[in-house]
Design an enzyme around this catalytic site. Structure first.
Site, PDB file in Angstrom:
ATOM      1  N   GLU B  46      -0.462  10.601  30.440  1.00 11.03           N
ATOM      2  CA  GLU B  46      -1.733  10.367  31.144  1.00 11.03           C
ATOM      3  C   GLU B  46      -2.344   9.016  30.745  1.00 11.03           C
ATOM      4  O   GLU B  46      -2.294   8.625  29.582  1.00 11.03           O
ATOM      5  CB  GLU B  46      -2.696  11.498  30.740  1.00 11.03           C
ATOM      6  N   LYS B 114      -6.490  13.381  39.459  1.00 11.23           N
ATOM      7  CA  LYS B 114      -6.654  14.566  38.603  1.00 11.23           C
ATOM      8  C   LYS B 114      -7.763  15.453  39.144  1.00 11.23           C
ATOM      9  O   LYS B 114      -8.831  14.960  39.515  1.00 11.23           O
ATOM     10  CB  LYS B 114      -6.975  14.098  37.176  1.00 11.23           C
ATOM     11  N   CYS B 150      -2.387  16.706  32.989  1.00 10.37           N
ATOM     12  CA  CYS B 150      -2.935  17.397  31.815  1.00 10.37           C
ATOM     13  C   CYS B 150      -3.728  18.677  32.122  1.00 10.37           C
ATOM     14  O   CYS B 150      -3.147  19.702  32.410  1.00 10.37           O
ATOM     15  CB  CYS B 150      -3.769  16.407  31.016  1.00 10.37           C
TER      16      CYS B 150
END
Lengths: 543, 543
Positions: B46, B114, B150
């Site tokens: 990330e 994200k 994540c």
């Protein structure tokens, strides 16, 4: 037919976590509002019961049981006046909400969940709370009131939603922390909202210091055209009455108290005094202690401490060394005498010599450098901390924001202290505040203001040997730190030398590790160091 | 027909903010992955380009221009292998996003925003980013890959959305910080997701230390049934190949490298070593320095420092005083010799006497108390800082988590230091880690582990004069700090004395001000002090 409703803005100073104490304060304020002002409704600040910001205390389950009990106590104790109050709530799923309740006749008649959760600057509300999506409108004596909480008013939707649901006036519970332009920002944003929704607004803010934040109060009520009809004082507990008049379909706010507001330096000075007073008193210290150097930072810090606590609670220590000028010693004494504080002098020569001998072997082959300057500062810090430990007074650090920014200070030396009043005050503002304070009474000798600043850690040292002129330095800091401008932008916009700007920026980046170990201090600018500016220490970013 | 795709998990160690350096690292890793493993796709962690977490650097506009340039450089330099990479993006409205890009043949072919932004524990992602709501599925050699970042995998929706959009395997870019149970947590959560979506997962984590965080790597790939088919090492840069096999409609991960994982104390020890090494090296210090007391905390800290940096980069200083036992002096010397570090002794008697004389007048009428104990610690701190300033080695503080929790340490004394390796290590774990380290080679004398711990700041002092037994203390701290249990709950659950629990809790609450000025240290538990636990200093909350 016409109806008058008396609303009291209860601008109180709660203590974070002190639920019993805050409940006591709330009940007393409600009773006084009833007795003194024949209040119908008393409006309190955001999260009244816990104080603001409770931070990670909000993760403790037991807190919510205590808050429930506190609400019951308030419901029972106050039945003859409506109380509008803020508190945190946890539901059965463990989700948390930032709430406001309308308590009438011993019961929560309605409650509201905050919709806009600030998660920028010093705020972390999305860490704790889920947001609501419903308005809360309560009708009392024929008038419909919409409840809102703080950040809700900074965007259009919650206010327009409340008005669409019938609200004829908005009651806003706030914990809105101070910075120098904040009061005007609030008035502006409320006026903008009113221009959209055209109803009166009663805006209640808390006062008091909480770690790095100061709440300045300054609660106010505006009519539906946006004019401020009632203005509560700044930096003072107050129960300020607002009379609302309903005639037919129109709801008006009658002109009332217009507390005089502070301006510019006076306002910042009040914030610093309140921040220092509340940190020391709420944490139970019996006074404050600081090192006087004969320079302007310690002189101003001393004046703030005395204005916050009274001269009998403040102690000043001069710690001269071989590089201390005679006029520094004279001026320090003059400052202490002018303010009437306990003053004494502890020369550091013998301690310095003892360190020098102890380190001689290890330092063989090395030239004198910054080490020896830092050593002087650390000896002074240790002297102050020893006195603090012995007599229970809190040490005040005297670094200003310009020094904190570029790391022109010694970690564990002059940075020693439990609180750092000037941490967010740039040096140029230190001068302006000193001049302002002298207009009240002459406590800082004129030549302290006019002589070139020096740390006096080596012969003939001047701050400007290592730093740009403070007006240039402060401008670079403001633009780099507050506005996040790049060095290139700053050079283009202000015409400073590129080398100078880059050197300052490098110093700012390199001293993050020092700031991480600095004492807390009052936020007075739009962007302070601390929670307001979260930078990595390990950081190779270059613009 | 069957198709094999070679995916390399690029477990690298970026430096926050070092965009040029990170780009260089990315390009080199991609080229190596191609050369050594004939990679088709290389997956990075990330926010690869900026490192994680960039914190408030994300507010700097110039950063996004540099990130755009970095993306162009990567597109140009790597054309023969697909690169999947993380970076921050700012749109025309000034909104920011945490992104992943699929770079193929010199172009960003697809990108993903994200969706789940963590804003708890040490994370503040809602401070910076807006969340996405779209899946991103890319088809390559007949296989459809879904990109996730994540926190996305910690909830069901982004994974099921990707699979609903056709994803046959998930590529997950992570910057998932270490704590002792974290690796198992990750495996468990991925297995839970797979049980819901039934596709293989390639999970890539970074390694390295960043201020208080350590990233442990341990990247892995699972088949659609959740079994780990490929396991990359922990705490090591690695390019680990994963072979994906598509036959008909089925996508499988072939068994590959199975790096041995660390267990328990060994794993925590590796985290501490990596945290210390990266803090010192990434911040450009030329070594580390610490005070050896003959006690177990400084002995373990010394071993960690030597394992992190090598003996030639580490210096140990014994600073004996009248209360220092002979065996402490002997043991300190034994430790330094066993590890082969530069060692010397600087007695503090003369410096102490100089302070005592200087303070005699002010202290008249006061009895000796903690002040004199703190003074010894502060003199030692000043000696260490002086050497640090002179020779450029970073001072390591040696306080453990039990001490940090209850404030059993001296501010500006033994808390002095740029980094605090044991800050999140409870005393009982200090013992276990010391025993573990001795199994590798005997570096901590046995009696340092077995004798009762003492700060040696007054005659015959023992830690347990002021504190409960460490096993009780650590249990109270764990339950109060990590699980937010109330004193009543702790008493009921563990049968400790109520007075003892209340006294520990009071000490924890009262020492927040010290922690606020403590050096950073490696987070190794689920809840460390620091960004992970944001408590007010001014706090009257009592449960």
């Amino acid at each position: 037919m016409s109806e008058q409703i008396k609303i009291v803005m209860a601008q109180i100073n709660p203590i974070v976590g002190d639920i019993d104490g805050n409940v006591h304060m709330i009940i007393e304020a409600a009773q006084q509002a009833k007795q003194q002002h024949e209040a119908d409704i008393v409006v309190f600040p955001e999260l009244t019961i816990t104080g603001y910001p409770p931070e990670d205390l909000l993760f403790r389950q037991a807190l919510y049981i205590q808050v429930d009990a506190a609400l019951s106590t308030i419901c029972e104790a106050v039945q003859d006046v409506v109380v509008v109050i803020g508190y945190p709530m946890m539901d059965d799923l463990g989700e948390r909400f930032n709430m406001a309740a309308w308590i009438e006749k011993g019961q929560i008649q309605a409650s509201y969940i905050k919709q806009n959760l600030p998660n920028y600057s010093v705020f972390d509300e999305k860490r704790y709370f889920e947001s609501g999506d419903q308005s809360c409108v309560v009708t009392y004596k024929g008038v419909s009131f919409g409840l809102l909480i703080c950040e809700d008013i900074w965007k259009i939707s919650p206010a327009s939603q409340a008005v669409a649901s019938g609200a004829e006036a908005l009651l806003i519970l706030n914990a809105s922390p101070f910075f120098s332009e904040k009061h005007q920002d609030r008035i502006d944003v409320v006026k903008r909202r009113i221009s959209e929704v055209s109803v009166p607004v009663i805006y209640v803010n808390q006062i008091g210091g909480q770690d790095e934040l100061v709440f300045d109060g300054g609660s106010f009520a505006t009519c539906a055209e946006g004019e401020v009809q009632v203005q509560a004082p700044e930096f003072k507990e107050a129960l300020t009455p607002v009379t609302l008049l309903k005639q037919g379909n129109s709801v008006a706010i009658m002109p009332g108290e217009q507390a005089e507001l502070y301006e510019d330096e006076a306002r910042v000075y009040q914030a610093l005094v309140m921040g220092v007073r509340d940190y020391i008193q709420k944490n139970g210290f019996n006074g404050a202690l600081l090192g006087l150097s004969g320079g302007i930072d310690s002189a101003l810090t001393l004046a703030i401490a005395v204005d916050a606590l009274g001269a009998d609670k403040v102690e000043a220590v001069m710690m001269p060394f071989r590089y201390t000028a005679d006029i520094s010693i004279e001026d320090a004494k003059l400052e202490a005498d002018a303010l009437g504080v306990h003053y004494h002098s502890i020369p550091i020569e013998d301690m310095y010599n003892a360190f020098e001998s102890a380190l001689a072997t290890r330092f063989e082959g090395y030239e004198p450098d910054l080490t020896e300057e830092n050593l002087q500062a650390r000896i002074r810090g240790t002297v102050l901390m020893s006195i603090s430990n012995k007599v229970g007074k809190l040490v005040l650090a005297t670094s200003n924001k310009s020094e904190v920014a570029v790391g022109y200070s010694t970690l564990y030396g002059d940075m020693v202290g439990g609180f750092s009043p000037l941490k967010d005050v740039p040096k140029t503002l230190v001068y302006r505040l000193s001049k302002y304070r002298n207009t009240l009474s002459q406590v800082i000798p004129e030549r302290v203001i006019t002589r070139p600043p020096s740390a006096e850690l080596r012969p003939d040292q001047k701050d400007q040997d290592s730093l740009p002129d403070y007006d240039i330095l402060d401008s670079i800091i403001e633009n780099y730190v507050k506005y996040d401008k790049s060095p290139t932008q700053i050079v283009e916009e202000f015409g400073f030398e590129a080398k100078q700007v880059e050197s300052v920026v490098r110093m700012i980046n390199r001293s993050e590790y020092k700031r991480r170990q600095a004492a807390p201090g009052v936020k007075i600018t739009k962007r302070a160091f601390g929670r307001d500016r979260r930078y990595p220490i390990t950081n190779q970013y270059r613009e």
